[in-house]
Design a protein around this motif. Structure first.
Motif, PDB file in Angstrom:
ATOM      1  N   HIS A  15      39.804  44.847  48.380  1.00 51.17           N
ATOM      2  CA  HIS A  15      40.776  44.203  49.464  1.00 51.17           C
ATOM      3  C   HIS A  15      41.944  43.952  48.709  1.00 51.17           C
ATOM      4  CE1 HIS A  15      42.086  40.765  52.085  1.00 51.17           C
ATOM      5  NE2 HIS A  15      42.612  41.635  52.147  1.00 51.17           N
TER       6      HIS A  15
ATOM      7  N   GLU B 162      34.101  32.795  43.430  1.00 49.11           N
ATOM      8  CA  GLU B 162      35.289  33.793  43.783  1.00 49.11           C
ATOM      9  C   GLU B 162      36.348  33.229  44.596  1.00 49.11           C
ATOM     10  OE1 GLU B 162      32.849  37.042  45.520  1.00 49.11           O
ATOM     11  OE2 GLU B 162      31.485  37.220  43.974  1.00 49.11           O
TER      12      GLU B 162
ATOM     13  N   TYR C 277      41.354  35.874  43.672  1.00 47.57           N
ATOM     14  CA  TYR C 277      41.338  37.179  42.988  1.00 47.57           C
ATOM     15  C   TYR C 277      42.645  37.276  42.390  1.00 47.57           C
ATOM     16  CZ  TYR C 277      36.873  38.586  44.809  1.00 47.57           C
ATOM     17  OH  TYR C 277      35.563  38.897  45.134  1.00 47.57           O
TER      18      TYR C 277
ATOM     19  N   ASP D 159      36.514  48.073  35.752  1.00 50.08           N
ATOM     20  CA  ASP D 159      35.470  48.340  36.226  1.00 50.08           C
ATOM     21  C   ASP D 159      34.351  48.463  35.216  1.00 50.08           C
ATOM     22  OD1 ASP D 159      36.511  48.079  38.926  1.00 50.08           O
ATOM     23  OD2 ASP D 159      36.713  50.432  39.142  1.00 50.08           O
TER      24      ASP D 159
ATOM     25  N   GLN E  38      29.332  31.688  40.879  1.00 51.46           N
ATOM     26  CA  GLN E  38      29.921  32.681  41.560  1.00 51.46           C
ATOM     27  C   GLN E  38      30.925  32.348  42.604  1.00 51.46           C
ATOM     28  OE1 GLN E  38      29.701  35.617  39.858  1.00 51.46           O
ATOM     29  NE2 GLN E  38      31.086  36.859  41.167  1.00 51.46           N
TER      30      GLN E  38
ATOM     31  N   ALA F  86      37.588  38.420  39.985  1.00 48.74           N
ATOM     32  CA  ALA F  86      37.086  37.291  40.893  1.00 48.74           C
ATOM     33  C   ALA F  86      36.974  36.028  40.018  1.00 48.74           C
ATOM     34  CB  ALA F  86      35.807  37.670  41.712  1.00 48.74           C
TER      35      ALA F  86
ATOM     36  N   TYR G  31      40.831  32.264  48.515  1.00 49.17           N
ATOM     37  CA  TYR G  31      40.042  33.013  49.401  1.00 49.17           C
ATOM     38  C   TYR G  31      41.126  33.999  50.318  1.00 49.17           C
ATOM     39  CZ  TYR G  31      36.161  30.202  47.926  1.00 49.17           C
ATOM     40  OH  TYR G  31      35.109  29.767  47.032  1.00 49.17           O
TER      41      TYR G  31
ATOM     42  N   ASP H 172      44.536  44.269  38.064  1.00 45.30           N
ATOM     43  CA  ASP H 172      43.373  43.474  38.235  1.00 45.30           C
ATOM     44  C   ASP H 172      43.292  42.095  37.102  1.00 45.30           C
ATOM     45  OD1 ASP H 172      42.995  45.665  39.848  1.00 45.30           O
ATOM     46  OD2 ASP H 172      40.830  45.592  39.918  1.00 45.30           O
TER      47      ASP H 172
ATOM     48  N   ASP I  23      38.970  39.023  49.848  1.00 49.01           N
ATOM     49  CA  ASP I  23      37.794  39.006  50.317  1.00 49.01           C
ATOM     50  C   ASP I  23      36.885  39.925  49.051  1.00 49.01           C
ATOM     51  OD1 ASP I  23      38.315  37.823  52.624  1.00 49.01           O
ATOM     52  OD2 ASP I  23      37.980  39.704  53.692  1.00 49.01           O
ATOM     53  N   SER I  24      37.650  40.621  48.321  1.00 46.70           N
ATOM     54  CA  SER I  24      36.814  41.497  47.090  1.00 46.70           C
ATOM     55  C   SER I  24      38.148  42.125  46.344  1.00 46.70           C
ATOM     56  CB  SER I  24      36.111  42.448  48.098  1.00 46.70           C
ATOM     57  OG  SER I  24      36.987  43.335  48.566  1.00 46.70           O
ATOM     58  N   VAL I  25      37.491  42.741  45.465  1.00 45.56           N
ATOM     59  CA  VAL I  25      38.403  43.366  44.456  1.00 45.56           C
ATOM     60  C   VAL I  25      39.175  44.674  45.383  1.00 45.56           C
ATOM     61  CG1 VAL I  25      38.470  45.062  42.328  1.00 45.56           C
ATOM     62  CG2 VAL I  25      37.422  42.761  42.232  1.00 45.56           C
TER      63      VAL I  25
END
Length: 309
Positions: free
Chosen positions: A99, A214, A217, A256, A212, A131, A92, A128, A95-97
């Protein structure tokens, strides 16, 4: 002409455990096409995908000792030998891709890539890896308690082994290529990875539950053998570094599109997907996160990561 090009007729070798149309493979293929075009064929890349040259741990060593030129590897596989990469794998942390991408495009990414110098490698780019979430053959995972007693495959990385233990699972380190057979024979109950790999590895045929979580990352890293770098002249080094930098955008565009397609296909195949109690997972991971943050180097990078949230 640089010594390497003279010695190998300009042919460079690259390895990736993923399949031919995987975004990281496509990015390396693009680098090869760029080098060949810009040098009029003097420099070329022969790309071995689908794990043809072995596991990622082997690829790292082959690159360090000059047996191959390029290695695309998951950052978790680098944690023990290259401590700065641990900051990228912390639970953690991102927070996201979006980020993660901001962090990798800034000071954090540069610091991690610079950290490979002096150890037989040159860091070229960070790609990349989506997640990371849980999938298994037994039941939906909604809280860490649902993992209790499960045998879950993790990369050969202390962070992931310890994290799964924090969640109450039996962490089982295996290479990616061993996961499908491990689930089929019930040696393991499931694994954790991104949904693109869940699809391309066909793991969804053996594990019907996707959760999910996550929880990480942690990205991929493109590395070059230091011996190769030293054999190139200044102009070829600049060309190669620029091509690697530009390949990140190529990889992200492919990522993506293919990630969205992978999700549609596994859901259409009947995979049962569920959300999880993220707060419960964060709380369970907190002691491990605090332990790694005691290292001043990791804490500095972690603080920079959070500053870009």
């Amino acid at each position: 002409m640089p010594a390497l090009a003279a010695g190998r007729n300009g042919l460079l070798t690259a390895t990736d455990v993923h399949v031919s149309d995987y975004p990281t493979v496509e990015a390396m293929r693009w680098i090869g096409q760029t080098l060949e075009r810009e040098t009029r064929g003097r420099l070329r890349i022969r790309l071995y995908h689908s794990g043809q040259l072995g596991r990622e741990a082997e690829a790292i060593d082959m690159a360090r000792f000059g047996a191959i030129d390029f290695a695309r590897v998951y950052s978790g596989a680098l944690n023990n030998a290259f401590p700065l990469t641990r900051a990228l794998c912390l639970p953690y942390a991102f927070d996201s891709v979006a980020h993660m991408r901001r962090s990798m495009d800034g000071e954090v990414g540069r610091a991690v890539l610079d950290g490979f110098s002096g150890r037989g490698l040159v860091g070229l780019a960070i790609y990349d890896s989506g997640a990371r979430c849980f999938y298994n053959a037994r039941r939906p995972i909604r809280t860490p308690a649902d993992l209790h007693g499960m045998k879950i495959r993790v990369p050969v990385s202390d962070i992931f082994i310890r994290l799964l233990r924090q969640f109450g699972a039996n962490a089982t380190p295996l290479s990616l290529g061993e996961v499908y057979s491990g689930m089929e024979t019930r040696m393991i109950d499931g694994a954790e990875n991104n949904i693109r790999s869940f699809h391309s590895s066909r793991h969804f045929e053996a594990a019907r539950y996707w959760s999910q979580s996550e929880h990480s990352y942690a990205p991929d890293v493109l590395l070059l053998s230091r011996r190769t770098w030293d054999a190139l002249d200044a102009g070829d080094r600049e060309l190669l570094r620029d091509a690697a930098r530009r390949s990140v955008a190529v990889m992200r565009e492919a990522w993506d599109a293919s990630e969205a397609a992978a999700r549609e296909e596994v859901l259409a195949a009947g995979i049962e997907a569920n959300e999880v109690d993220i707060d419960a997972f964060r709380a369970a991971a907190a002691p491990l996160l605090a332990g790694y943050r005691r290292d001043p180097r990791i804490e500095a990078l972690y603080a920079q990561i959070r500053a870009t949230a």
